[in-house]
Design a protein around this motif. Structure first.
Motif, PDB file in Angstrom:
ATOM      1  N   PHE A 233     -16.216   0.380   7.727  1.00  0.00           N
ATOM      2  CA  PHE A 233     -17.202   0.004   6.718  1.00  0.00           C
ATOM      3  C   PHE A 233     -16.622  -0.168   5.321  1.00  0.00           C
ATOM      4  O   PHE A 233     -17.293  -0.693   4.430  1.00  0.00           O
ATOM      5  N   SER A 236     -16.809  -4.367   4.046  1.00  0.00           N
ATOM      6  CA  SER A 236     -18.202  -4.550   4.450  1.00  0.00           C
ATOM      7  C   SER A 236     -18.411  -5.741   5.377  1.00  0.00           C
ATOM      8  O   SER A 236     -19.344  -5.750   6.185  1.00  0.00           O
ATOM      9  N   THR A 239     -18.997  -5.114   9.115  1.00  0.00           N
ATOM     10  CA  THR A 239     -20.208  -4.457   9.624  1.00  0.00           C
ATOM     11  C   THR A 239     -21.198  -5.442  10.242  1.00  0.00           C
ATOM     12  O   THR A 239     -22.090  -5.039  10.992  1.00  0.00           O
ATOM     13  N   LEU A 293     -16.920   5.265   6.886  1.00  0.00           N
ATOM     14  CA  LEU A 293     -17.285   4.638   5.611  1.00  0.00           C
ATOM     15  C   LEU A 293     -16.063   4.332   4.749  1.00  0.00           C
ATOM     16  O   LEU A 293     -16.100   3.424   3.904  1.00  0.00           O
ATOM     17  N   GLN A 441     -24.609  -3.170   6.995  1.00  0.00           N
ATOM     18  CA  GLN A 441     -23.942  -1.925   6.608  1.00  0.00           C
ATOM     19  C   GLN A 441     -24.964  -0.800   6.422  1.00  0.00           C
ATOM     20  O   GLN A 441     -24.740   0.337   6.849  1.00  0.00           O
ATOM     21  N   SER A 445     -25.149   2.499   8.937  1.00  0.00           N
ATOM     22  CA  SER A 445     -24.905   3.832   8.377  1.00  0.00           C
ATOM     23  C   SER A 445     -26.162   4.687   8.383  1.00  0.00           C
ATOM     24  O   SER A 445     -26.154   5.808   7.856  1.00  0.00           O
TER      25      SER A 445
END
Length: 473
Positions: A233, A236, A239, A293, A441, A445
């Motif tokens: 992640f 980005s 994702t 992340l 994203q 998450s």
């Protein structure tokens, strides 16, 4: 569109930490140089008289050399063509084929580069409109091609016998209103599940053909203390690949989805097949590495090949990067399409290569056609593959990949052979929300639910559709 880095056979540098903690620079991938010798000049091999009868001794020798070089397969007729291509595109493969075309066909190609992105699109449109386009233009396949009004500017190759050698899925991406215009510059690649074969062998796992079976494999890996899925992640753009790679399943459930979506008739949040893609993003969250992340794309390449993660839903460029860094360890990597819910229809989502289009207003249409036919020949594809290692199939029926190609590429080829492929959504419609990566994203998450993510993406696409002048609710 997916980030430009996914569209081109780009060269990039990857950095790693050395033993002393300093970052060590590696080339993103190594290119083999395999070019063929000197250019050959002289007269056409189709002369009725023998070379000795019509030419001097030296000229006759040149004529015989040309005839031997072409082996009688290709018409040898000297010509010079101009070619326009995005400067971001890898040039080694193009130059290798152009050198071979000069030897085999007598066609010398002058390559001109342009900038990429929106500025590059504007250059192409301006040069087409002004009549200043090169003889051969390298440009996108899919929805962006349609926007150029190709029937006005590009050579129609629909009825050329050699166009029948093009893969059907690819051909659909360069066909507008029933007419075909392009040939693939390089290979296609897949948005799919790339997996570590060693871990699959260690835990006696089989390739899953449904999403539920895939999650069962992830459960086994997680319970054993493995990172079942790699999350990267920190970059980005990665994702959104699970959503994008699921399009084969969306299209299988609703073949008119893209068309109706572009027309504003259906939405992701309001259709089971569309919402399912965002549900899959949420399904992955419990299986990610703890530091997902902060994990980057480059880290993900390391993790996959070193067995620090079992699965990574990624695009085919990962194969190029891993091969460049780890060489033969690329064969530790396997691939399968993002599974759907029908075990008998397990396919794969593919991104089609940039294509060559011939300028129909050129005075050298016949020579352009000769060049385009040659480009998709076995000889030309072999030359390209020797210069740039393929990370997917070449979209040409009957072409056998080089023996040293990775096992993952051969697995992707099997999907093509079985007709189990579908182009990514962006090849079917120009409508793609600018915030796709951010929305995925947040969903991946756990910050939003799949329903919220799908609704947010629909709204994001509505703004894009309005900019394109489409009528959306």
């Amino acid at each position: 569109m997916l980030d430009w880095m996914l569209k081109y056979g780009y060269r990039h540098d990857i950095f790693r930490k050395g033993e002393n903690g300093m970052k060590k620079r590696y080339a993103g991938f190594a290119l083999a140089a395999a070019m063929l010798g000197a250019s050959i000049t002289g007269c056409s091999k189709n002369a009725q008289q023998t070379p000795a009868e019509s030419l001097g001794t030296e000229a006759a020798e040149n004529e015989q050399q040309k005839m031997a070089a072409s082996n009688g397969k290709w018409e040898y007729k000297e010509a010079e063509l101009t070619m326009l291509i995005d400067s971001d595109y890898v040039q080694e493969g193009i130059k290798a084929v152009c050198d071979l075309a000069e030897q085999e066909l007598g066609i010398t190609v002058k390559i001109e580069t342009r900038v990429g992105g929106a500025d590059g699109d504007n250059i192409v449109k301006t040069r087409l409109a002004s009549g200043d386009m090169a003889d051969i233009c390298g440009y996108n396949s899919g929805s962006l091609l349609s926007a150029l009004n190709p029937s006005e500017y590009f050579i129609d190759i629909t009825n050329e016998p050699w166009s029948g050698n093009l893969d059907d899925t690819y051909k659909g991406s360069v066909t507008v209103d029933g007419r075909t215009y392009g040939v693939p510059i390089s290979c296609a690649y897949a948005g799919a599940v790339y997996y570590n074969k060693d871990l699959y062998g260690k835990y006696n796992l089989e390739i899953p053909h449904t999403w539920d079976d895939f999650l069962k494999n992830c459960d086994i890996l997680k319970e054993a203390g493995e990172n079942a899925v790699i999350g990267s992640f920190a970059d980005s753009w990665t994702t959104q690949v699970p959503y994008l790679g699921d399009h084969y399943n969306v299209n299988a459930a609703n073949p008119d989805f893209a068309k109706k979506f572009e027309a504003g008739e259906i939405k992701y949040a309001g259709t089971p097949e569309g919402l399912r893609s965002f549900q899959k993003i949420a399904d992955l969250t419990p299986y990610y590495n703890k530091d997902y992340l902060a994990t980057s794309y480059d880290d993900g390449c390391d993790m996959l090949v070193e067995g620090q993660g079992a699965h990574w839903i990624m695009v085919g460029k990962v194969l190029t990067n891993i091969e460049g860094l780890y060489g033969d360890d690329i064969n530790k990597i396997g691939v399968f399409g993002v599974p759907g819910d029908d075990p008998d229809n397990h396919g794969i989502t593919v991104w089609m290569p940039i294509s060559w289009y011939g300028n129909k207003n050129s005075e050298k249409v016949d020579d352009i056609k000769r060049f385009m036919e040659f480009w998709i020949s076995d000889e030309a594809l072999d030359a390209y593959a020797a210069a740039v290692s393929p990370n997917g199939p070449y979209c040409v029926k009957g072409y056998e990949l080089p023996e040293n190609v990775s096992g993952a590429v051969r697995q992707i080829q099997e999907y093509f052979n079985e007709g189990k492929t579908c182009v990514a959504m962006e090849f079917q419609t120009a409508v793609k929300g600018a915030n796709c990566a951010a929305i995925c994203q947040e969903c991946g998450s756990g910050q939003t639910t799949p329903e919220e993510a799908a609704a947010a993406y629909d709204e994001d696409c509505r703004k894009q559709a309005m900019q394109l002048g489409l009528k959306w609710d």
